[in-house]
Write an enzyme that holds these catalytic residues in place. Structure first.
Site, mmCIF file in Angstrom:
data_model
loop_
_atom_site.group_PDB
_atom_site.id
_atom_site.type_symbol
_atom_site.label_atom_id
_atom_site.label_comp_id
_atom_site.label_asym_id
_atom_site.label_seq_id
_atom_site.Cartn_x
_atom_site.Cartn_y
_atom_site.Cartn_z
ATOM 1 N N HIS A 228 -4.370 -0.797 5.927
ATOM 2 C CA HIS A 228 -3.908 -0.001 7.084
ATOM 3 C C HIS A 228 -4.826 -0.128 8.299
ATOM 4 O O HIS A 228 -5.398 0.852 8.757
ATOM 5 C CB HIS A 228 -3.703 1.471 6.705
ATOM 6 C CG HIS A 228 -4.762 2.097 5.837
ATOM 7 N ND1 HIS A 228 -6.106 1.970 6.092
ATOM 8 C CD2 HIS A 228 -4.666 2.861 4.728
ATOM 9 C CE1 HIS A 228 -6.776 2.628 5.177
ATOM 10 N NE2 HIS A 228 -5.928 3.171 4.334
ATOM 11 N N LYS B 297 -9.384 -0.478 -5.549
ATOM 12 C CA LYS B 297 -9.407 0.189 -4.247
ATOM 13 C C LYS B 297 -10.771 0.811 -3.988
ATOM 14 O O LYS B 297 -11.270 1.604 -4.797
ATOM 15 C CB LYS B 297 -8.321 1.279 -4.220
ATOM 16 C CG LYS B 297 -8.249 2.066 -2.919
ATOM 17 C CD LYS B 297 -7.809 1.201 -1.747
ATOM 18 C CE LYS B 297 -7.934 1.956 -0.431
ATOM 19 N NZ LYS B 297 -6.677 2.416 0.091
ATOM 20 N N HIS C 47 1.522 5.407 -1.664
ATOM 21 C CA HIS C 47 1.141 6.594 -2.439
ATOM 22 C C HIS C 47 2.397 7.190 -3.057
ATOM 23 O O HIS C 47 3.307 7.608 -2.339
ATOM 24 C CB HIS C 47 0.472 7.639 -1.542
ATOM 25 C CG HIS C 47 -0.768 7.134 -0.893
ATOM 26 N ND1 HIS C 47 -2.018 7.259 -1.467
ATOM 27 C CD2 HIS C 47 -0.965 6.475 0.274
ATOM 28 C CE1 HIS C 47 -2.925 6.701 -0.682
ATOM 29 N NE2 HIS C 47 -2.313 6.214 0.379
ATOM 30 N N HIS D 197 0.879 -1.202 0.000
ATOM 31 C CA HIS D 197 0.000 0.000 0.000
ATOM 32 C C HIS D 197 0.900 1.231 0.000
ATOM 33 O O HIS D 197 1.517 1.562 1.006
ATOM 34 C CB HIS D 197 -0.891 0.009 1.247
ATOM 35 C CG HIS D 197 -1.802 1.199 1.332
ATOM 36 N ND1 HIS D 197 -3.152 1.083 1.598
ATOM 37 C CD2 HIS D 197 -1.576 2.526 1.188
ATOM 38 C CE1 HIS D 197 -3.690 2.285 1.614
ATOM 39 N NE2 HIS D 197 -2.756 3.187 1.378
ATOM 40 N N HIS E 226 -10.406 1.019 2.059
ATOM 41 C CA HIS E 226 -10.156 2.035 3.086
ATOM 42 C C HIS E 226 -11.313 1.873 4.063
ATOM 43 O O HIS E 226 -12.432 2.309 3.785
ATOM 44 C CB HIS E 226 -10.097 3.450 2.503
ATOM 45 C CG HIS E 226 -9.779 4.467 3.559
ATOM 46 N ND1 HIS E 226 -8.553 5.061 3.673
ATOM 47 C CD2 HIS E 226 -10.513 4.921 4.598
ATOM 48 C CE1 HIS E 226 -8.553 5.857 4.730
ATOM 49 N NE2 HIS E 226 -9.739 5.798 5.304
ATOM 50 N N ASP F 119 1.573 2.585 3.499
ATOM 51 C CA ASP F 119 0.723 3.777 3.368
ATOM 52 C C ASP F 119 1.580 5.039 3.420
ATOM 53 O O ASP F 119 1.113 6.086 3.868
ATOM 54 C CB ASP F 119 -0.366 3.809 4.448
ATOM 55 C CG ASP F 119 -1.480 4.792 4.136
ATOM 56 O OD1 ASP F 119 -1.575 5.247 2.973
ATOM 57 O OD2 ASP F 119 -2.239 5.121 5.054
HETATM 58 C C1 NCD Z 1 -3.511 8.999 2.279
HETATM 59 C C2 NCD Z 1 -3.084 10.068 1.266
HETATM 60 O O1 NCD Z 1 -2.504 11.070 1.674
HETATM 61 O O2 NCD Z 1 -3.299 9.869 0.065
HETATM 62 N N1 NCD Z 1 -3.486 9.579 3.583
HETATM 63 C C3 NCD Z 1 -3.429 8.919 4.759
HETATM 64 O O3 NCD Z 1 -3.533 9.559 5.812
HETATM 65 N N2 NCD Z 1 -3.244 7.619 4.823
HETATM 66 C C4 NCD Z 1 -4.836 8.445 1.916
HETATM 67 C C5 NCD Z 1 -5.190 7.184 2.649
HETATM 68 O O4 NCD Z 1 -4.607 6.120 2.415
HETATM 69 O O5 NCD Z 1 -6.103 7.224 3.489
HETATM 70 ZN ZN ZN Z 2 -3.160 5.138 1.816
#
Ligand code: NCD
Ligand code: ZN
Length: 344
Positions: A175, A100, A16, A14, A137, A248
């Site tokens: 998460h 997702k 970003h 996971h 999520h 995450d």
């Molecule tokens: C994530 C993001 O910034 O894209 N933020 C987070 O707090 N985890 C989005 C997510 O996975 O919820």
């Molecule tokens: Zn995330």
């Protein structure tokens, strides 16, 4: 004598990466330590279609540093308009490894997510049929539900009904932050696993709120009470194949974190493996680190484990406090403890 451990090269289930300059700034840290990562689709606009996922994958590959060996595993963002045939084609091509589900409004860039779960039933049915995992999520967005209860309520109101309706659907609870989620995963007979982040193994809600507010510890789902952190630690370090790493890692510029209404997300890519080695050593579970970072994830996603290995050496870790981007610095997650393990 220097102590070291060698494990199969880890994957991040996971992640970003964002896009453009931010992508170029943060990708090297993941590519340095991970062979593969499940790439979150919450860009603006989101990655909804097969064609968008293909183009995003090409941008990630183009942003890789020379010589890096890293494979992005793409996902699609589920909307009420997602087309089952397009989703199936994206999976059949080998490009897309998961879909997702963001409840609309639950987190960063989730406005296009799902409000009426009946409207995604046909896509979920198709995914169950072809074995394409759904990553969730897991938070309800009902303003009447306390933010610290939103994960547990999601299990009851959304996830369990979906799994009852589609028993063959393969689900990854992303998460997880509560003992409720740990119990729910452990109680399922099949088709359910969960990722756990690095930061949720380290911080509880006091770290965010006691003695001054710490925006860099704010993420979603928000860290819960200490008893929940301990349940996550126990699950992660147990070796149980249903739990694996999804960092995450979610970079936001400091300018966007340090606002009256700041963004959610912890940026952990640069020091995740050092933190995890520390956590597993503290819990006398170093021999089970590899299961969490490198074995359990591929098994659930039905992918081979990585052939390459990574060695961690018991020597103080060095990593930057900030990563610079054109839009400004991004602060790296501070675990507030000495990190005694380095990736060799
Ligand atoms: C994530 C993001 O910034 O894209 N933020 C987070 O707090 N985890 C989005 C997510 O996975 O919820
Ligand atoms: Zn995330």
């Amino acid at each position: 004598m220097t102590k070291s451990i060698t494990i199969r090269r880890p994957d991040d289930w996971h992640l970003h990466l964002r896009d453009g300059d931010m992508l170029r700034a943060v990708l090297p840290y993941t590519a340095q330590h991970f062979a593969r990562a499940i790439i979150m689709p919450n860009l603006v606009p989101p990655i909804v279609t097969h064609a968008q996922a293909q183009a995003y994958r090409d941008r990630i590959i183009a942003a890789l540093p020379d010589g890096a060996e890293f494979t992005p595993l793409m996902t699609l963002y589920l909307t009420e308009d997602s087309d089952p045939a397009d989703v199936a084609a994206a999976h059949a091509s080998g490009l897309v490894k998961a879909v997702k589900l963001y409840p609309a409004g639950a987190t960063t860039n989730s406005a296009s997510g799902v409000a009426n779960f009946d409207k995604v039933d046909a896509v979920l049915e198709k995914m169950a049929e072809i074995g394409l995992p759904l990553c969730t999520h897991g938070e309800v967005t009902d303003p009447n539900v306390d933010i610290f209860d939103r994960e547990a309520v999601f299990i009851d109101r959304v996830l369990d009904p979906i799994r009852t309706r589609h028993p063959d659907l393969r689900v990854v609870m992303e998460h997880i932050t509560t003992s409720d989620a740990v119990d729910y995963v452990q109680g399922a007979a099949q088709n359910l696993a969960a990722t756990i982040t690095t930061h949720h193994l380290v911080i509880n809600r006091n770290h965010i709120l006691a003695g001054g507010i710490k925006p860099h510890y704010y993420c979603l789902p928000v860290a819960k009470r200490e008893e929940h952190r301990l349940a996550l630690r126990k699950a992660a370090t147990s070796g149980d194949a249903r739990f694996f790493l999804g960092t995450d890692s979610a970079p936001h510029t400091d300018a966007n974190k340090l606002l009256p209404c700041g963004c959610a997300g912890c940026f952990t890519a640069p020091n995740t493996l050092s933190i995890l080695a520390e956590v597993f050593e503290q819990d006398d579970a170093l021999e089970r680190l590899e299961a969490f970072t490198s074995l359990n994830g591929p098994a659930y996603y039905r992918l081979p484990v990585n052939a390459a290995t990574t060695t961690l050496t018991r020597t103080p870790a060095h990593y930057p406090a900030h990563v610079d981007t054109v839009e400004g610095p991004v602060t790296v997650f501070d675990p507030d403890m000495p990190l005694n393990w380095s990736v060799s």
